[in-house]
Motif scaffolding. Structure first.
Motif, PDB file in Angstrom:
ATOM      1  N   GLU A 181      -6.105 -46.076  -5.741  1.00 42.90           N
ATOM      2  CA  GLU A 181      -7.198 -46.482  -6.269  1.00 42.90           C
ATOM      3  C   GLU A 181      -8.451 -45.493  -6.272  1.00 42.90           C
ATOM      4  O   GLU A 181      -9.228 -45.419  -7.395  1.00 42.90           O
ATOM      5  N   THR A 185     -10.077 -43.824  -9.644  1.00 37.10           N
ATOM      6  CA  THR A 185     -11.515 -43.807  -9.781  1.00 37.10           C
ATOM      7  C   THR A 185     -12.059 -42.497 -10.032  1.00 37.10           C
ATOM      8  O   THR A 185     -12.787 -42.202 -10.968  1.00 37.10           O
ATOM      9  N   THR A 231     -18.509 -41.341  -6.792  1.00 35.26           N
ATOM     10  CA  THR A 231     -17.991 -42.696  -7.393  1.00 35.26           C
ATOM     11  C   THR A 231     -16.786 -43.293  -6.641  1.00 35.26           C
ATOM     12  O   THR A 231     -16.923 -44.607  -6.312  1.00 35.26           O
ATOM     13  N   ALA A 232     -15.920 -42.562  -6.261  1.00 38.07           N
ATOM     14  CA  ALA A 232     -14.719 -43.128  -5.572  1.00 38.07           C
ATOM     15  C   ALA A 232     -14.898 -43.634  -4.263  1.00 38.07           C
ATOM     16  O   ALA A 232     -14.520 -44.538  -4.059  1.00 38.07           O
ATOM     17  N   ARG A 235     -16.729 -46.992  -4.130  1.00 35.35           N
ATOM     18  CA  ARG A 235     -15.770 -47.969  -4.483  1.00 35.35           C
ATOM     19  C   ARG A 235     -14.750 -48.409  -3.490  1.00 35.35           C
ATOM     20  O   ARG A 235     -14.344 -49.406  -3.267  1.00 35.35           O
ATOM     21  N   CYS A 236     -14.348 -47.317  -2.900  1.00 34.56           N
ATOM     22  CA  CYS A 236     -13.220 -47.336  -2.115  1.00 34.56           C
ATOM     23  C   CYS A 236     -13.313 -46.871  -0.388  1.00 34.56           C
ATOM     24  O   CYS A 236     -12.568 -46.897   0.359  1.00 34.56           O
TER      25      CYS A 236
END
Length: 310
Positions: A181, A185, A231-232, A235-236
């Motif tokens: 994921e 992303t 950004t990744a 989110r993760c």
């Protein structure tokens, strides 16, 4: 008219020679890559607008001649316009130089678009060969991830709409669900920056001796990766994103000092030790100051335009 060209020339020189060095040495673009990309775009737009405004002002004698021509080819107005056109030979040479630069810019952009289209076609043809469509009797399922049989760990985004993440089986064995994921992303962010990468590459290829365009290309490729990492990680998680980056690039020596890709090492360090965020007032000051820069060339050209239209 030459007096009106001096401020534009000075602004273009400052933007093309001095400003890139200052921005390259500044630490804040690494802390806020999106803001750094905005600053580089504004600097490049300022330089291009300076050249465009200077080209239009250099063509002022031709405009004066065209406006005076209806009064008659031998009228005093036409004679004065021709005298104006040939009074300053350096202005004519400057206009020809700017015209040649504009034509070469268009050629460089067209060449980069052609290479990008050819690369896109080659990638799609490779995917059609490796992962052909199912027969018409079977349901066509298109998910966000396409898996290819390959021991080499790799991941990229397909040049299609909607974009699709391509993962090899070698990468699939190394990554867990959260890391996949994070990679998805990261790659989806790149889909919004393809045009910027092509623009910076075209300008750097067409004008390799100009510091602004050379730094614009290098910094754009670097900051795009950092922005996708941010950004990744939001989110993760930073650790998950760093581990995914390490697993996909371990065979490239990402953890060794002798790596040929120092940016990978810097990205891993940045993910494991995130830099401090910029304060809101500083982000506002940088955004406004860089955003105002592209407005300066038209403002400097306004007095000359008013003089021409009188």
């Amino acid at each position: 008219m030459s007096l009106y060209l001096l401020p534009l020339a000075a602004l273009a020189l400052v933007t093309a020679l001095w400003a890139p060095r200052v921005l390259t040495r500044s630490p804040w673009p690494t802390r806020k890559p999106v803001l750094g990309l905005w600053a580089w775009q504004c600097l490049t737009a300022t330089a291009l607008l300076c050249c465009l405004c200077a080209l239009l002002l250099s063509a002022a004698p031709v405009i004066e001649t065209a406006r005076a021509w209806p009064t008659g080819p031998g009228s005093p107005a036409v004679t004065a316009a021709w005298d104006l056109a040939f009074a300053h030979p350096w202005a004519t040479a400057f206009a020809l130089l700017l015209t040649a630069g504009a034509v070469w810019t268009a050629v460089s952009l067209s060449r980069e678009l052609f290479h990008a289209f050819r690369h896109r076609s080659a990638r799609l043809a490779y995917l059609r060969e490796r992962a052909p469509d199912l027969p018409g009797t079977l349901p066509a399922a298109r998910g966000p991830v396409l898996v290819l049989e390959d021991e080499y760990p790799d991941a990229w985004l397909t040049p299609s709409f909607p974009p699709q993440l391509v993962l090899t089986t070698g990468a699939l064995r190394k990554l867990n669900a959260e890391q996949i994921e994070a990679v998805l992303t990261h790659e989806l962010v790149h889909a919004h920056h393809h045009w910027l990468l092509h623009l910076s590459t075209a300008l750097a290829t067409g004008f390799p001796r100009i510091p602004l365009f050379a730094h614009f290309c290098d910094q754009t490729h670097r900051l795009v990766e950092l922005a996708a990492d941010d950004t990744a990680s939001r989110r993760c998680g930073h650790r998950t994103t760093a581990l995914a980056l390490i697993e996909l690039n371990q065979h490239r020596g990402v953890l060794t000092c002798a790596t040929t890709r120092p940016l990978l090492h810097q990205r891993v360090d940045r993910l494991l030790q995130p830099p401090a965020r910029l304060s809101f007032p500083r982000k506002a000051v940088v955004s406004l100051s860089t955003g105002v820069a592209p407005l300066l060339p038209p403002l400097l050209a306004l007095p000359a335009v008013a003089h021409i239209l009188r």
